[in-house]
Design a protein around this motif. Structure first.
Motif, short mmCIF file in Angstrom:
data_model
loop_
_atom_site.label_atom_id
_atom_site.label_comp_id
_atom_site.label_asym_id
_atom_site.label_seq_id
_atom_site.Cartn_x
_atom_site.Cartn_y
_atom_site.Cartn_z
N VAL A 152 -11.72 -5.08 -3.33
CA VAL A 152 -11.46 -3.70 -2.51
C VAL A 152 -10.08 -3.78 -2.01
CG1 VAL A 152 -12.20 -4.46 -0.52
CG2 VAL A 152 -12.31 -2.17 -1.00
N THR A 153 -9.21 -2.48 -2.04
CA THR A 153 -7.86 -2.33 -1.41
C THR A 153 -7.92 -1.41 -0.33
OG1 THR A 153 -7.10 -0.45 -3.02
CG2 THR A 153 -7.05 -2.97 -4.07
N ARG A 154 -6.45 -1.17 0.24
CA ARG A 154 -6.50 -0.13 1.10
C ARG A 154 -6.68 1.18 0.56
NH1 ARG A 154 -0.97 -1.26 4.09
NH2 ARG A 154 -0.25 -1.72 2.11
N GLY A 155 -6.36 1.13 -0.60
CA GLY A 155 -6.29 2.42 -1.45
C GLY A 155 -7.73 2.87 -1.85
N ASP A 156 -8.62 2.28 -1.32
CA ASP A 156 -10.07 2.71 -1.74
C ASP A 156 -10.97 3.37 -0.86
OD1 ASP A 156 -10.36 1.32 -4.45
OD2 ASP A 156 -10.26 -0.46 -3.40
N ASP A 205 0.62 -6.57 -3.30
CA ASP A 205 0.42 -4.98 -3.30
C ASP A 205 1.36 -4.46 -4.33
OD1 ASP A 205 0.66 -2.24 -2.46
OD2 ASP A 205 1.89 -2.59 -0.84
N LEU A 206 0.48 -4.17 -5.61
CA LEU A 206 1.24 -3.76 -7.05
C LEU A 206 1.72 -2.32 -6.94
CD1 LEU A 206 1.41 -5.12 -9.66
CD2 LEU A 206 -0.69 -3.54 -10.26
N GLY A 225 -4.62 -12.01 -4.40
CA GLY A 225 -5.56 -11.33 -3.75
C GLY A 225 -4.91 -9.94 -3.55
N VAL A 226 -5.80 -8.90 -3.99
CA VAL A 226 -5.12 -7.58 -3.96
C VAL A 226 -5.64 -6.63 -2.92
CG1 VAL A 226 -5.16 -7.74 -6.60
CG2 VAL A 226 -7.41 -7.01 -5.33
N GLY A 227 -6.30 -7.21 -1.62
CA GLY A 227 -6.46 -6.35 -0.72
C GLY A 227 -5.45 -5.71 0.04
N ALA A 228 -4.19 -6.03 -0.32
CA ALA A 228 -3.05 -5.31 0.61
C ALA A 228 -2.55 -4.10 -0.18
CB ALA A 228 -2.23 -6.28 0.88
N SER A 229 -2.89 -4.18 -1.55
CA SER A 229 -2.53 -2.85 -2.40
C SER A 229 -2.98 -1.68 -1.88
CB SER A 229 -3.17 -3.06 -3.82
OG SER A 229 -2.39 -4.31 -4.40
#
Length: 348
Positions: free
Chosen positions: A37-41, A262-263, A303-307
């Motif tokens: 899950v990311t910040r954009g979800d 953060d992609l 880790g993609v949580g910051a995306s």
């Protein structure tokens, strides 16, 4: 899976599906860490059904492994809930909805867990997944957890060594007693035994130990990002110590690291620092990962949580443009991707 679950095996754990899919000399593969899950979800994406769906897409997209953290207690001062579900139960659920992707812990906090319970859970998951499990272990870093379990944080290095020894004894011996500060196992045994001679053991972080200790007692090492030149030296030192602590000069013990990303929407955006990683475009990410491979890194846990973008977009873009440069070492066809399946259908 062969052999009785109550009988020791002499098979090499590095030949199990999890290890051989994830690690190869001169190769680099990619993993993802839960929660996906990311910040954009939206909050709903943290629902277990969505997590399974994304895990299946990661498998079909060529990622080598998925990892669950071991966080017994919610500690708001650390800034995230972390792993909500118990990692053993959660990974068993994910295993039932996937078929090939390796499943790992990053990492079980050995000082706060009973070593015999860890041995039983690890061997059970290894057996039930047909060798798809990687046991990552660590010493822990949350003071609130040590206090809650009646432990001294300052003694976690010693507790890690002792619990590791007991756990390893339980996994690799049959009906042989052991006494330690926390108990005495006599005329009893932990079953099941692993599929191979042990569960693949990945030391994670420093574990409050020397690198030499990690090289001697683990099948691999997952460390943290460093300045590039420092990481080059660290990887070289790891390989040197693996040779020094092994009877086999040709033994392969992988060097891995985590990396938060953060992609960016812009594939050419240059890297800018965030905690434990970068905001970065996909083309620059491919270049960075290639550089890590060239200095001897074998695996990177992303880790993609910051995306800032939704998890679906991030995983799809990585699977289409980044993972093909660093694919899992098993590339047989897998479950449907996001575009081939509708939400909520995973596991029906």
């Amino acid at each position: 899976m062969t052999g009785s679950p109550c009988t020791l095996s002499d098979a090499d754990p590095r030949r199990l599906p999890a290890f051989s899919r994830t690690y190869g000399e001169g190769r680099l593969t990619l993993g993802l860490g839960f929660p996906l899950v990311t910040r954009g979800d939206e909050d709903a994406v943290s629902d277990i059904g969505h997590q399974v769906e994304i895990a299946r897409a990661a498998e079909s997209g060529g990622f080598a492994a998925l990892y669950a953290r071991d966080i017994p207690l919610r500690v708001p001062s650390f800034g995230d809930v972390g792993q909500v579900y118990d990692p053993w139960i959660f990974l068993t659920h994910v295993a039932a909805h996937t078929s090939r992707i390796a499943l790992g812990t990053a990492a079980v906090v050995l000082p706060v867990r009973h070593p015999l319970h860890v041995a039983k859970s690890a061997a059970s998951l290894d057996r039930l997944t047909g060798g798809r499990f990687l046991l990552g272990v660590a010493s822990g870093d949350r003071p609130e957890e040590f206090r809650a379990f009646g432990l001294e944080q300052g003694a976690r290095g010693e507790a890690f060594r002792e619990n590791l020894a007991v756990m390893t004894h339980a996994l690799t011996t049959e009906m042989r007693g052991i006494r330690w500060s926390g108990g005495w196992m006599h005329s009893a045994d932990v079953v099941p035994k692993p599929t191979a001679s042990s569960v693949p053991l990945i030391m994670t972080g420093s574990c409050q130990q020397s690198i030499g200790f990690l090289a001697e007692h683990g099948h691999g090492w997952m460390t943290y990002p460093r300045d590039f030149d420092a990481q080059r030296r660290t990887a070289a030192r790891w390989r040197e110590l693996v040779r020094e602590t092994s009877d086999d000069d040709e033994v392969f013990k992988p060097f891995a690291q985590s990396l938060q990303i953060d992609l960016s929407d812009d594939p050419d955006e240059a890297a800018s620092p965030i905690d434990f990683g970068f905001r970065i475009g996909r083309r620059r990410l491919v270049e960075h990962l290639g550089d890590l491979r060239d200095i001897g890194a074998n695996h990177v846990l992303l880790g993609v949580g910051a995306s800032r973008r939704p998890i679906r977009e991030v995983v799809e873009e990585l699977a289409e443009h980044v993972v093909p440069q660093f694919p899992a070492l098993d590339t047989s066809p897998g479950p449907a991707s996001f575009r081939e399946s509708s939400p909520g259908t995973a596991g029906r």
